[in-house]
Design an enzyme around this catalytic site. Structure first.
Site, PDB file in Angstrom:
ATOM      1  N   TYR A 177       0.842  -1.194   0.000  1.00  0.00           N
ATOM      2  CA  TYR A 177       0.000   0.000   0.000  1.00  0.00           C
ATOM      3  C   TYR A 177       0.875   1.242   0.000  1.00  0.00           C
ATOM      4  CZ  TYR A 177      -4.043  -2.878   1.416  1.00  0.00           C
ATOM      5  OH  TYR A 177      -5.041  -3.798   1.487  1.00  0.00           O
ATOM      6  N   HIS A 182      -1.015 -11.829   0.585  1.00  0.00           N
ATOM      7  CA  HIS A 182      -1.869 -10.872  -0.112  1.00  0.00           C
ATOM      8  C   HIS A 182      -2.667 -11.477  -1.270  1.00  0.00           C
ATOM      9  CE1 HIS A 182      -1.994  -6.216  -0.628  1.00  0.00           C
ATOM     10  NE2 HIS A 182      -3.165  -6.742  -0.846  1.00  0.00           N
ATOM     11  N   GLY A 230     -17.716  -1.159  -1.646  1.00  0.00           N
ATOM     12  CA  GLY A 230     -17.503  -1.021  -3.081  1.00  0.00           C
ATOM     13  C   GLY A 230     -18.785  -1.189  -3.869  1.00  0.00           C
TER      14      GLY A 230
END
Length: 294
Positions: free
Chosen positions: A58, A136, A219
């Site tokens: 990030y 991830h 989202g």
């Protein structure tokens, strides 16, 4: 805020707020004054948010290129230290994505990279042991069993207290559980009113006693007009309860299973305060039926 349990008797159980904070959008490239980010962390803690989620990949995009790797971790560590609130937060991070020149994203699930990544995250976050370290995303160029074996080695070394997965399907979750055992405590996949295809992963987590962490839980909601067109039931229930549609979405996710802990992103105090209120929002059976069918 009511809490939910993360972990198990082997690795330890941690009571955390049912709403966490996703930190992907935190940055200091000029658009977000540091005081605003500090205020957002304060507001989160004041509202009972205790699970904070970052990742070594990030960070800002093209402005930093591959130097974005680790930027978010360093920023978050600095904010927590400035506020003196380290002991109030369970800080989760991830490895397996890497940033490239131009701010792009690539995958590296190799054991060598993961071993290097965990040491880099420990250094940037300033901790001897990472509380929750998540893989991830599966790397198609690396046998998943090899990646899982590396996660097990890192856990056995004591560098991390708990292991999580992200973007894993039911078969991969079961494979990871067989290899990692009680070290595996969570799965983080996309899930929201607009993206419900991870329902099987929620069910597997409930079966295995793992926490499910929806990423991008808001989202696809869009503007009020878009929401009314795409998900009218969420707009209707929000109007009935006189709350935001975002609160309804998060409360709906929490109602899907007691293993769900949503981690909405926020970079303003008002946003995280609104999201946190969803933890205590009670939806009726009728409202849930309507939302599930929307």
């Amino acid at each position: 805020m009511h809490s939910r349990s993360l972990g198990n008797d082997t690795v330890g159980r941690h009571e955390v707020g049912a709403i966490g904070l996703g930190l992907m959008t935190f940055d200091q490239t000029g658009s977000q004054p540091r005081e605003q980010l500090l205020d957002t962390v304060r507001a989160a803690l004041d509202a009972g948010v205790t699970l904070f989620d970052t990742a070594d990949a990030y960070g800002p995009g093209a402005d930093l290129g591959d130097k974005a790797q680790g930027a978010n971790e360093e920023l978050i560590a600095g904010l927590l230290d400035e506020l003196g609130v380290r002991d109030q937060v369970l800080l989760a991070t991830k490895a397996g994505h890497v940033r490239t020149d131009g701010g792009g994203w690539a995958l590296d699930g190799s054991p060598a990279h993961l071993r290097e990544a965990v040491e880099a995250s420990r250094r940037r976050l300033g901790v001897e042991q990472l509380a929750l370290w998540q893989h991830h995303r599966p790397d198609p160029a690396v046998d998943y069993a090899d990646t899982l074996g590396a996660l097990k080695d890192v856990y056995d070394s004591g560098a991390v207290a708990m292991i999580g997965l992200s973007n894993a399907d039911p078969e991969q979750i079961r494979q990871a559980h067989a290899i990692l055992g009680d070290a595996l405590v969570s799965v983080q996949n996309q899930f929201s009113p607009a993206f419900r295809s991870s329902r099987p992963e929620v069910d597997v987590c409930a079966e295995l006693g793992l926490v499910f962490l929806p990423w991008s839980p808001l989202g696809g909601l869009g503007s009020a007009k878009e929401l009314a067109g795409k998900h009218p039931a969420f707009a209707e229930v929000a109007a009935e309860l006189d709350v935001s549609a975002q609160q309804v979405a998060l409360a709906w996710e929490l109602a899907q299973s007691p293993v769900v802990i949503s981690i909405p992103g926020a970079k303003r105090p008002q946003s995280i305060a609104d999201s946190a209120a969803a933890a205590d929002l009670v939806l009726t059976d009728d409202q849930l039926v309507r939302l599930n069918q929307d």
